[in-house]
Design a protein around this motif. Sequence first.
Motif, PDB file in Angstrom:
ATOM      1  N   ALA A 117      10.004  18.926   0.305  1.00 15.87           N
ATOM      2  CA  ALA A 117       9.388  18.750  -1.010  1.00 15.87           C
ATOM      3  C   ALA A 117       8.675  17.401  -1.091  1.00 15.87           C
ATOM      4  N   GLU A 118       9.223  16.388  -0.427  1.00 13.81           N
ATOM      5  CA  GLU A 118       8.634  15.042  -0.525  1.00 13.81           C
ATOM      6  C   GLU A 118       7.578  14.810   0.543  1.00 13.81           C
TER       7      GLU A 118
ATOM      8  N   LEU B 137      10.414  11.658  -7.951  1.00 16.86           N
ATOM      9  CA  LEU B 137       9.660  11.658  -9.218  1.00 16.86           C
ATOM     10  C   LEU B 137       8.429  10.768  -9.088  1.00 16.86           C
ATOM     11  N   TYR B 138       8.608   9.652  -8.422  1.00 17.53           N
ATOM     12  CA  TYR B 138       7.508   8.702  -8.281  1.00 17.53           C
ATOM     13  C   TYR B 138       6.359   9.310  -7.478  1.00 17.53           C
ATOM     14  N   ARG B 139       6.719   9.970  -6.370  1.00 21.47           N
ATOM     15  CA  ARG B 139       5.665  10.513  -5.504  1.00 21.47           C
ATOM     16  C   ARG B 139       5.019  11.755  -6.107  1.00 21.47           C
ATOM     17  N   SER B 140       5.698  12.398  -7.040  1.00 17.65           N
ATOM     18  CA  SER B 140       5.140  13.618  -7.595  1.00 17.65           C
ATOM     19  C   SER B 140       4.664  13.409  -9.042  1.00 17.65           C
ATOM     20  N   GLU B 141       5.560  13.512 -10.010  1.00 15.38           N
ATOM     21  CA  GLU B 141       5.159  13.472 -11.428  1.00 15.38           C
ATOM     22  C   GLU B 141       4.466  12.159 -11.789  1.00 15.38           C
ATOM     23  N   VAL B 142       5.065  11.040 -11.381  1.00 15.32           N
ATOM     24  CA  VAL B 142       4.483   9.742 -11.761  1.00 15.32           C
ATOM     25  C   VAL B 142       3.092   9.592 -11.153  1.00 15.32           C
ATOM     26  N   THR B 143       2.968   9.956  -9.900  1.00 16.88           N
ATOM     27  CA  THR B 143       1.675   9.794  -9.225  1.00 16.88           C
ATOM     28  C   THR B 143       0.612  10.671  -9.885  1.00 16.88           C
TER      29      THR B 143
ATOM     30  N   SER C 187      12.401  -1.751 -14.310  1.00 16.20           N
ATOM     31  CA  SER C 187      13.168  -0.623 -13.752  1.00 16.20           C
ATOM     32  C   SER C 187      12.967   0.632 -14.591  1.00 16.20           C
ATOM     33  N   ALA C 188      11.714   0.874 -15.000  1.00 16.65           N
ATOM     34  CA  ALA C 188      11.447   1.940 -15.963  1.00 16.65           C
ATOM     35  C   ALA C 188      12.042   3.285 -15.535  1.00 16.65           C
ATOM     36  N   LEU C 189      11.718   3.690 -14.334  1.00 17.71           N
ATOM     37  CA  LEU C 189      12.127   5.024 -13.884  1.00 17.71           C
ATOM     38  C   LEU C 189      13.641   5.077 -13.615  1.00 17.71           C
ATOM     39  N   ASP C 190      14.176   3.984 -13.115  1.00 16.92           N
ATOM     40  CA  ASP C 190      15.627   3.920 -12.866  1.00 16.92           C
ATOM     41  C   ASP C 190      16.390   4.183 -14.167  1.00 16.92           C
ATOM     42  N   TRP C 191      15.972   3.492 -15.244  1.00 16.37           N
ATOM     43  CA  TRP C 191      16.644   3.682 -16.539  1.00 16.37           C
ATOM     44  C   TRP C 191      16.458   5.101 -17.036  1.00 16.37           C
ATOM     45  N   ALA C 192      15.268   5.641 -16.854  1.00 22.74           N
ATOM     46  CA  ALA C 192      15.011   7.002 -17.348  1.00 22.74           C
ATOM     47  C   ALA C 192      15.974   7.995 -16.693  1.00 22.74           C
TER      48      ALA C 192
ATOM     49  N   PHE D  60       0.867  -1.183   0.000  1.00 20.44           N
ATOM     50  CA  PHE D  60       0.000   0.000   0.000  1.00 20.44           C
ATOM     51  C   PHE D  60       0.904   1.233   0.000  1.00 20.44           C
ATOM     52  N   ASN D  61       1.646   1.407  -1.101  1.00 14.33           N
ATOM     53  CA  ASN D  61       2.609   2.513  -1.156  1.00 14.33           C
ATOM     54  C   ASN D  61       1.884   3.827  -1.470  1.00 14.33           C
ATOM     55  N   SER D  62       2.662   4.892  -1.619  1.00 17.25           N
ATOM     56  CA  SER D  62       2.030   6.208  -1.752  1.00 17.25           C
ATOM     57  C   SER D  62       1.105   6.263  -2.979  1.00 17.25           C
ATOM     58  N   LEU D  63       1.503   5.616  -4.079  1.00 12.82           N
ATOM     59  CA  LEU D  63       0.660   5.651  -5.275  1.00 12.82           C
ATOM     60  C   LEU D  63      -0.636   4.863  -5.045  1.00 12.82           C
ATOM     61  N   ALA D  64      -0.509   3.705  -4.420  1.00 18.04           N
ATOM     62  CA  ALA D  64      -1.712   2.905  -4.143  1.00 18.04           C
ATOM     63  C   ALA D  64      -2.646   3.664  -3.191  1.00 18.04           C
ATOM     64  N   GLN D  65      -2.055   4.352  -2.216  1.00 18.83           N
ATOM     65  CA  GLN D  65      -2.885   5.142  -1.279  1.00 18.83           C
ATOM     66  C   GLN D  65      -3.628   6.250  -2.019  1.00 18.83           C
ATOM     67  N   ARG D  66      -2.905   6.908  -2.922  1.00 23.11           N
ATOM     68  CA  ARG D  66      -3.526   8.015  -3.656  1.00 23.11           C
ATOM     69  C   ARG D  66      -4.654   7.492  -4.547  1.00 23.11           C
ATOM     70  N   MET D  67      -4.421   6.340  -5.193  1.00 25.00           N
ATOM     71  CA  MET D  67      -5.474   5.738  -6.038  1.00 25.00           C
ATOM     72  C   MET D  67      -6.697   5.405  -5.197  1.00 25.00           C
ATOM     73  N   PHE D  68      -6.439   4.830  -4.039  1.00 26.63           N
ATOM     74  CA  PHE D  68      -7.504   4.441  -3.126  1.00 26.63           C
ATOM     75  C   PHE D  68      -8.379   5.650  -2.794  1.00 26.63           C
ATOM     76  N   VAL D  69      -7.704   6.735  -2.433  1.00 28.34           N
ATOM     77  CA  VAL D  69      -8.399   7.966  -2.049  1.00 28.34           C
ATOM     78  C   VAL D  69      -9.139   8.572  -3.248  1.00 28.34           C
ATOM     79  N   GLU D  70      -8.458   8.629  -4.393  1.00 31.48           N
ATOM     80  CA  GLU D  70      -9.031   9.275  -5.580  1.00 31.48           C
ATOM     81  C   GLU D  70     -10.235   8.518  -6.119  1.00 31.48           C
ATOM     82  N   LEU D  71     -10.096   7.196  -6.236  1.00 34.45           N
ATOM     83  CA  LEU D  71     -11.190   6.412  -6.817  1.00 34.45           C
ATOM     84  C   LEU D  71     -12.408   6.438  -5.895  1.00 34.45           C
TER      85      LEU D  71
END
Length: 564
Positions: free
Chosen positions: A334-335, A129-135, A84-89, A10-21
Amino acid sequence: MRILLLTHSFNSLAQRMFVELAAHGHEVTVEFDINDAVTMEAVRLAEPDLVIAPFLKRPIPEAVWRRVVCLVVHPGPTGDRGPSALDWAIIEGEKTWGVTVLQAEAEMDAGPVWAWRTFPMRDAAKSSLYRSEVTQAAVAAVHEAVERFSAGRFVPERPAVRPQRPAVRQADRAIDWMHDTTATVLRKIRSGDGNPGVKDTLFGRTVYLYDAHAAPGLAGNPGTVVARSASAIARATTDGAVWIGHVRDPAGPHPFKLPATSVLAGNLAGVPEREVDGPEGYREIRYEEHGPVGVLHFDFYNGAMGTEACRRLQGAYRTALQRPTKVIVLMGGAEFWSNGMNLNLIEASPSPADESWRNINAIDDVSEAIIRTESHLTVAALRGNAGAGGVFLARAADRVWLHEGVVLNPHYKDMGNLYGSELWSYLLPKRAGHEAANRVVQARLPMGAREAVSLGLADEVLDGDRAEFPVRVGEEAQALADEPEWSKLVIAKRRARAADEADKPLSRYRAEELERMRLNFYGFDQSYHVARSNFVRKVVKSRTPVTIARHRDRRLQPAGRKAS
Ligand code: COA
């Protein structure tokens, strides 16, 4: 719709999805991807219209994606594939990146695309990036995909896929201190921050590096440690130096992230010290002033506020109060704005109970200083998320303003039934009322910005780009500083505080909370110590808590159906 979020954690993205949906009126339940049988059982129990996978580390079982449409969030642009999409980017210095919502099929990341978004890349750690732009991109793309799915007319197209890229290995981000510039070193460390870190050798020890920043004004023989400052060490590159705030020594007595200077304490004799938060030092706290508004930034790694960090913050706050300003904005980082006590430092201390006690008292001192402020109006401005004591610390301010994407976790119970302090027992009923206060404390659920405002945990939501948030806050704070409103508000706040104090002194709230915390730290019940140890060591959960796995909550099941 009934939506099952299938997620590794239940990471930050999953939490945000949970709340948003949920805010969009969907019935949302969560299952951790533990094993195929458990996932299939979850699908059977939840009977979802749609499965959404915000964060997965392996493919969805065929029996599941053949039965129900499963939408996977991939943190890469359309056509990109691999774990490792974001790592490579970051490693490859991509200028724009994206998020794709695609349908699960036999081949990973190759199914038809339901929606996507792109965004410009920023020089920042992967987790940032994950917690901001990606999310932000993922939320927008998922909303679009869900709308398309429910409308029933959209036919997703199969993208032209590239070959799947392998997971990034340590060799791909290894630092060559003799040849790498500051920019290269930063990129390599940021590609693995927060996890897994960059494997490196320091004073003959194998450690993993995190929390890297440029160290302007410092230089030396490449690879040597040229300075220290609070928790950080500065290591020279070919054209300057970088601060490294945190390291992890997997073979050490405390194999989790800790301040670099504490892990390497025995090796730093003679290394020159730079003043923390000073112009040449490692900077976590920064103060700036714009006319009548003072802004205090405190950017502690992962929002964790240890005893010493709290003391420094309290000192900076006291100094800010001496200034002839009218409004003080507590901007956090910022985070994260704050995640309360620093559990890693507590875990590593010789007496975790004693260090917990020192830490909670230090954070309470900050909270009390904010509550007792009579000279200024105070604003907590949250660009990033806050959890546990960090949420209540924010509520100590006269105003709490949230960026629209903020997720709060205003509860302590997941940390071994901690009672909590930070004067929450005064602040929460006062701002939210007793009933809402009880609900907030018992729920153990993440909360979106709008819900937080509706409950009185915050006062205002500021929409718009997250990068613009400080500017928006600055404008609003200037407006708050305008006479004659400011004087009226300050007088009203002094009166209200005096009345509250007469009713029940703040010291009594604090003493009562701390009495309960003393039991958590020193009492017979070891739950807090066990929960903290599991948290810092990232012990994987073996089942989904029923608070979020609603399909497993017997109280919500129709008669005759069993949860397992
Ligand atoms: N102390 C030390 N590290 C902390 C921390 C804390 N209080 N809170 C979060 N972190 C670290 C996590 O270990 C993680 O580290 P990583 O970079 O190695 O992955 C990182 O911060 C992000 O946290 P994570 O749990 O992955 O974020 P999330 O968005 O999924 O969840 C919280 C946010 C706040 C719910 C969760 O981090 C949490 O429960 N933190 C503990 C809060 C707490 O109990 N504080 C003490 C009581 S005041």
